[in-house]
Design a protein around this motif. Structure first.
Motif, PDB file in Angstrom:
ATOM      1  N   THR A   1       0.827  -1.201   0.000  1.00  0.00           N
ATOM      2  CA  THR A   1       0.000   0.000   0.000  1.00  0.00           C
ATOM      3  C   THR A   1       0.863   1.254   0.000  1.00  0.00           C
ATOM      4  OG1 THR A   1      -1.697  -1.181   1.240  1.00  0.00           O
ATOM      5  CG2 THR A   1      -1.842   1.218   1.222  1.00  0.00           C
ATOM      6  N   VAL A   2       1.891   1.261   0.818  1.00  0.00           N
ATOM      7  CA  VAL A   2       2.761   2.432   0.930  1.00  0.00           C
ATOM      8  C   VAL A   2       3.505   2.694  -0.369  1.00  0.00           C
ATOM      9  CG1 VAL A   2       4.824   3.340   2.080  1.00  0.00           C
ATOM     10  CG2 VAL A   2       3.017   2.264   3.425  1.00  0.00           C
TER      11      VAL A   2
ATOM     12  N   HIS B   1       1.567   4.077  -3.442  1.00  0.00           N
ATOM     13  CA  HIS B   1       0.943   5.395  -3.284  1.00  0.00           C
ATOM     14  C   HIS B   1       1.803   6.467  -3.947  1.00  0.00           C
ATOM     15  CE1 HIS B   1      -0.239   9.153  -1.235  1.00  0.00           C
ATOM     16  NE2 HIS B   1      -1.412   8.566  -1.095  1.00  0.00           N
TER      17      HIS B   1
ATOM     18  N   TRP C   1       1.057  11.993   1.521  1.00  0.00           N
ATOM     19  CA  TRP C   1      -0.072  11.376   2.200  1.00  0.00           C
ATOM     20  C   TRP C   1      -0.888  12.444   2.916  1.00  0.00           C
ATOM     21  CZ3 TRP C   1      -1.412   6.186   2.261  1.00  0.00           C
ATOM     22  CH2 TRP C   1      -0.505   5.323   1.649  1.00  0.00           C
ATOM     23  N   THR C   2      -2.201  12.361   2.776  1.00  0.00           N
ATOM     24  CA  THR C   2      -3.080  13.264   3.519  1.00  0.00           C
ATOM     25  C   THR C   2      -3.406  12.637   4.867  1.00  0.00           C
ATOM     26  OG1 THR C   2      -5.142  12.297   2.714  1.00  0.00           O
ATOM     27  CG2 THR C   2      -4.133  14.036   1.350  1.00  0.00           C
ATOM     28  N   GLU C   3      -3.896  13.450   5.772  1.00  0.00           N
ATOM     29  CA  GLU C   3      -4.290  12.927   7.075  1.00  0.00           C
ATOM     30  C   GLU C   3      -5.437  11.929   6.938  1.00  0.00           C
ATOM     31  OE1 GLU C   3      -6.251  14.777  11.046  1.00  0.00           O
ATOM     32  OE2 GLU C   3      -4.331  15.683  10.453  1.00  0.00           O
TER      33      GLU C   3
ATOM     34  N   GLU D   1      -6.053   9.922   4.417  1.00  0.00           N
ATOM     35  CA  GLU D   1      -5.512   8.649   3.920  1.00  0.00           C
ATOM     36  C   GLU D   1      -4.776   7.910   5.032  1.00  0.00           C
ATOM     37  OE1 GLU D   1      -4.539   9.649  -0.766  1.00  0.00           O
ATOM     38  OE2 GLU D   1      -3.196  10.408   0.799  1.00  0.00           O
ATOM     39  N   TYR D   2      -4.049   8.651   5.816  1.00  0.00           N
ATOM     40  CA  TYR D   2      -3.319   8.048   6.936  1.00  0.00           C
ATOM     41  C   TYR D   2      -4.280   7.394   7.925  1.00  0.00           C
ATOM     42  CZ  TYR D   2      -0.935   7.925  11.449  1.00  0.00           C
ATOM     43  OH  TYR D   2      -0.449   7.535  12.670  1.00  0.00           O
TER      44      TYR D   2
ATOM     45  N   LEU E   1       2.687   9.886  10.695  1.00  0.00           N
ATOM     46  CA  LEU E   1       2.563  10.833   9.578  1.00  0.00           C
ATOM     47  C   LEU E   1       3.304  12.112   9.916  1.00  0.00           C
ATOM     48  CD1 LEU E   1       1.213  11.623   6.838  1.00  0.00           C
ATOM     49  CD2 LEU E   1      -0.718  12.488   8.198  1.00  0.00           C
TER      50      LEU E   1
ATOM     51  N   GLY F   1       3.028  14.825   5.310  1.00  0.00           N
ATOM     52  CA  GLY F   1       2.855  14.197   4.006  1.00  0.00           C
ATOM     53  C   GLY F   1       3.670  12.935   3.806  1.00  0.00           C
ATOM     54  N   SER F   2       4.608  12.641   4.705  1.00  0.00           N
ATOM     55  CA  SER F   2       5.438  11.440   4.597  1.00  0.00           C
ATOM     56  C   SER F   2       5.099  10.471   5.717  1.00  0.00           C
ATOM     57  CB  SER F   2       6.927  11.803   4.693  1.00  0.00           C
ATOM     58  OG  SER F   2       7.308  12.630   3.622  1.00  0.00           O
ATOM     59  N   LEU F   3       5.154   9.176   5.394  1.00  0.00           N
ATOM     60  CA  LEU F   3       4.915   8.147   6.398  1.00  0.00           C
ATOM     61  C   LEU F   3       6.242   7.670   6.977  1.00  0.00           C
ATOM     62  CD1 LEU F   3       2.187   5.845   4.806  1.00  0.00           C
ATOM     63  CD2 LEU F   3       1.880   7.814   6.309  1.00  0.00           C
TER      64      LEU F   3
END
Length: 199
Positions: free
Chosen positions: A19-20, A23, A27-29, A31-32, A44, A47-49
């Motif tokens: 999944t990661v 993408h 990343w939006t909140e 989506e997180y 988060l 924007g980065s995981l």
């Protein structure tokens, strides 16, 4: 209807890494938060995981012992001790501290607002020392969390920092053989050796 639910339960779980890596873009909140609960610790940062494996038994032992040491003082002060919860420092910035002491919160919300956090604790190991001592410390200070407690996983050494303006200053250090005396936001005495396995 039950059959449909069963079909969904039988579907193979999509691995987190798939999944990661599939993408595109930040990343939006939303989506997180859609990840829900995962085996990995996923944070988060703008924007980065940041994905790390589940903690070691040593780490979890220290976390439980530390939570126990803070619990009585927290209850006396009308505060709560929580392990590994999502904390929103600002929109799009959600770490998962090892332990927090908070004021009143909604226990059914998936995220704790940083403004409710009085003390944040991280248990540091050589593999994540830079994240805990630099990145997270900066983020917690920017969110104006009053107290930051860093625990060194190998020795149990406790480093308590207090917010001074926009950054943390070291307030007290307790190495094995010493006792950390907390007066804010809870009253507690913590001995590093009591946190370690085999004690």
């Amino acid at each position: 209807m039950e059959a449909n639910r069963q079909d969904r339960d039988d579907e193979p779980e999509v691995p987190m890494t798939a999944t990661v890596f599939s993408h595109g873009g930040p990343w939006t909140e939303a989506e997180y938060l859609a990840f829900g609960e995962t085996r990995d610790r996923v944070e988060l940062f703008d924007g980065s995981l940041h994905v790390t494996p589940a903690p070691t038994p040593r780490h979890q032992h220290i976390s439980r012992r530390l939570g126990n040491a803070l619990e009585h003082g927290a209850e006396a002060a009308g505060l709560h001790v929580l392990e590994a919860v999502n904390v929103r420092l600002r929109p799009g910035r959600i770490p998962i501290p090892d332990l927090v002491v908070t004021g009143e919160i909604d226990f059914d919300e998936s995220v704790v607002d940083g403004s409710a956090v009085r003390l944040v604790c991280e248990i540091s190991s050589p593999g994540n020392a830079a994240t805990d001592k630099v990145l997270k410390m900066h983020y917690y200070a920017t969110a104006r969390i009053p107290w930051y407690l860093l625990v060194e996983q190998e020795t149990g050494t406790l480093r308590l920092h207090r917010l001074d303006g926009g950054h943390y200053v070291e307030h007290a250090v307790a190495k094995p053989g010493d006792t950390l005396q907390l007066t804010e936001p809870v009253v507690a005495e913590i001995r590093p050796e009591d946190l370690l396995p085999g004690r």
